[in-house]
Motif scaffolding. Structure first.
Motif, short mmCIF file in Angstrom:
data_model
loop_
_atom_site.label_atom_id
_atom_site.label_comp_id
_atom_site.label_asym_id
_atom_site.label_seq_id
_atom_site.Cartn_x
_atom_site.Cartn_y
_atom_site.Cartn_z
N ASP A 42 0.82 -1.21 0.00
CA ASP A 42 0.00 0.00 0.00
C ASP A 42 0.86 1.27 0.00
N LEU A 43 2.17 1.12 -0.02
CA LEU A 43 3.08 2.26 0.06
C LEU A 43 3.77 2.53 -1.27
N ALA A 44 3.51 3.68 -1.86
CA ALA A 44 4.13 4.04 -3.14
C ALA A 44 5.66 4.02 -3.03
N GLY A 45 6.19 4.47 -1.91
CA GLY A 45 7.64 4.48 -1.72
C GLY A 45 8.25 3.09 -1.77
N ASP A 46 7.54 2.09 -1.27
CA ASP A 46 8.05 0.72 -1.33
C ASP A 46 8.06 0.22 -2.78
N TRP A 47 7.02 0.53 -3.53
CA TRP A 47 6.97 0.16 -4.95
C TRP A 47 8.14 0.81 -5.70
N GLU A 48 8.38 2.08 -5.43
CA GLU A 48 9.47 2.80 -6.09
C GLU A 48 10.83 2.20 -5.71
N PHE A 49 11.01 1.87 -4.44
CA PHE A 49 12.26 1.26 -3.98
C PHE A 49 12.51 -0.07 -4.68
N VAL A 50 11.50 -0.92 -4.74
CA VAL A 50 11.66 -2.23 -5.39
C VAL A 50 11.95 -2.05 -6.88
N GLU A 51 11.26 -1.13 -7.52
CA GLU A 51 11.50 -0.88 -8.95
C GLU A 51 12.92 -0.37 -9.18
N GLN A 52 13.36 0.55 -8.35
CA GLN A 52 14.71 1.10 -8.49
C GLN A 52 15.77 0.02 -8.26
N LEU A 53 15.58 -0.77 -7.24
CA LEU A 53 16.53 -1.85 -6.94
C LEU A 53 16.56 -2.87 -8.09
N SER A 54 15.38 -3.23 -8.58
CA SER A 54 15.30 -4.17 -9.70
C SER A 54 16.02 -3.63 -10.93
N HIS A 55 15.79 -2.36 -11.21
CA HIS A 55 16.42 -1.72 -12.37
C HIS A 55 17.94 -1.71 -12.22
N THR A 56 18.42 -1.44 -11.01
CA THR A 56 19.87 -1.41 -10.78
C THR A 56 20.51 -2.74 -11.16
N PHE A 57 19.92 -3.83 -10.75
CA PHE A 57 20.49 -5.15 -11.05
C PHE A 57 20.24 -5.55 -12.50
N ALA A 58 19.04 -5.32 -13.01
CA ALA A 58 18.73 -5.68 -14.39
C ALA A 58 19.60 -4.91 -15.37
N SER A 59 19.89 -3.64 -15.07
CA SER A 59 20.71 -2.83 -15.98
C SER A 59 22.15 -3.33 -16.06
N LYS A 60 22.55 -4.15 -15.10
CA LYS A 60 23.89 -4.75 -15.11
C LYS A 60 23.87 -6.17 -15.68
N GLY A 61 22.72 -6.56 -16.23
CA GLY A 61 22.60 -7.87 -16.86
C GLY A 61 22.19 -8.99 -15.94
N HIS A 62 21.79 -8.67 -14.71
CA HIS A 62 21.37 -9.71 -13.76
C HIS A 62 19.88 -9.99 -13.92
N GLU A 63 19.52 -11.26 -13.78
CA GLU A 63 18.11 -11.64 -13.77
C GLU A 63 17.54 -11.30 -12.39
N VAL A 64 16.39 -10.67 -12.38
CA VAL A 64 15.72 -10.31 -11.13
C VAL A 64 14.49 -11.19 -10.99
N ILE A 65 14.44 -11.92 -9.90
CA ILE A 65 13.34 -12.84 -9.63
C ILE A 65 12.62 -12.36 -8.37
N PHE A 66 11.31 -12.32 -8.42
CA PHE A 66 10.52 -11.94 -7.25
C PHE A 66 9.91 -13.19 -6.64
N VAL A 67 10.13 -13.39 -5.37
CA VAL A 67 9.53 -14.48 -4.61
C VAL A 67 8.78 -13.86 -3.45
N GLU A 68 7.48 -13.96 -3.49
CA GLU A 68 6.65 -13.42 -2.41
C GLU A 68 6.26 -14.57 -1.49
#
Length: 122
Positions: free
Chosen positions: A18-44
């Motif tokens: 429910d927190l926009a800031g958490d969504w932004e944090f996860v997106e930014q973190l995902s982008h950081t790793f994906a932009s370096k060629g790493h696969e990003v997997i989400f496990v909830e």
């Protein structure tokens, strides 16, 4: 960390859906790793409240997470967070091919890890 040559990296996060800031944090973190060629997997992971309270004071958690050692405070934090925020996604809310949601109340960590390994061919 995004420049590491290690075969993998695991990051855990209590996501307030429910927190926009958490969504932004996860997106930014995902982008950081994906932009370096790493696969990003989400496990909830999800578990019932009673099980979460039991796990919150398990010997492993108490040993490895200093924030859990004051059990009373840690339990109050867990309950407050669960009352205040939505800690699991809605069905279809996470739109990624590399995503899995696992109900872990009756599963061991080894069983859960096996499900993740099978789903993502690890």
């Amino acid at each position: 960390m995004s420049k590491s040559n290690q075969p993998g990296f695991m990051f855990t996060f209590v996501w307030g859906f429910d927190l926009a800031g958490d969504w932004e944090f996860v997106e930014q973190l995902s982008h950081t790793f994906a932009s370096k060629g790493h696969e990003v997997i989400f496990v909830e992971l999800e578990a019932g409240l009673e099980e979460r309270l039991v796990r919150n004071k398990s010997p492993h958690r108490l040993q490895h997470k200093a924030s859990k050692r004051n059990v009373e405070r840690s339990e109050q934090d867990l309950l407050r967070t669960m009352e205040t925020h939505r800690l699991n996604s809605f069905p279809g809310e996470i739109k990624r091919e590399t995503y899995i949601r696992i109900e872990t109340t009756n599963s061991t960590p080894a069983e859960t890890a096996q499900l993740i390994k099978q789903r993502f061919h690890l």
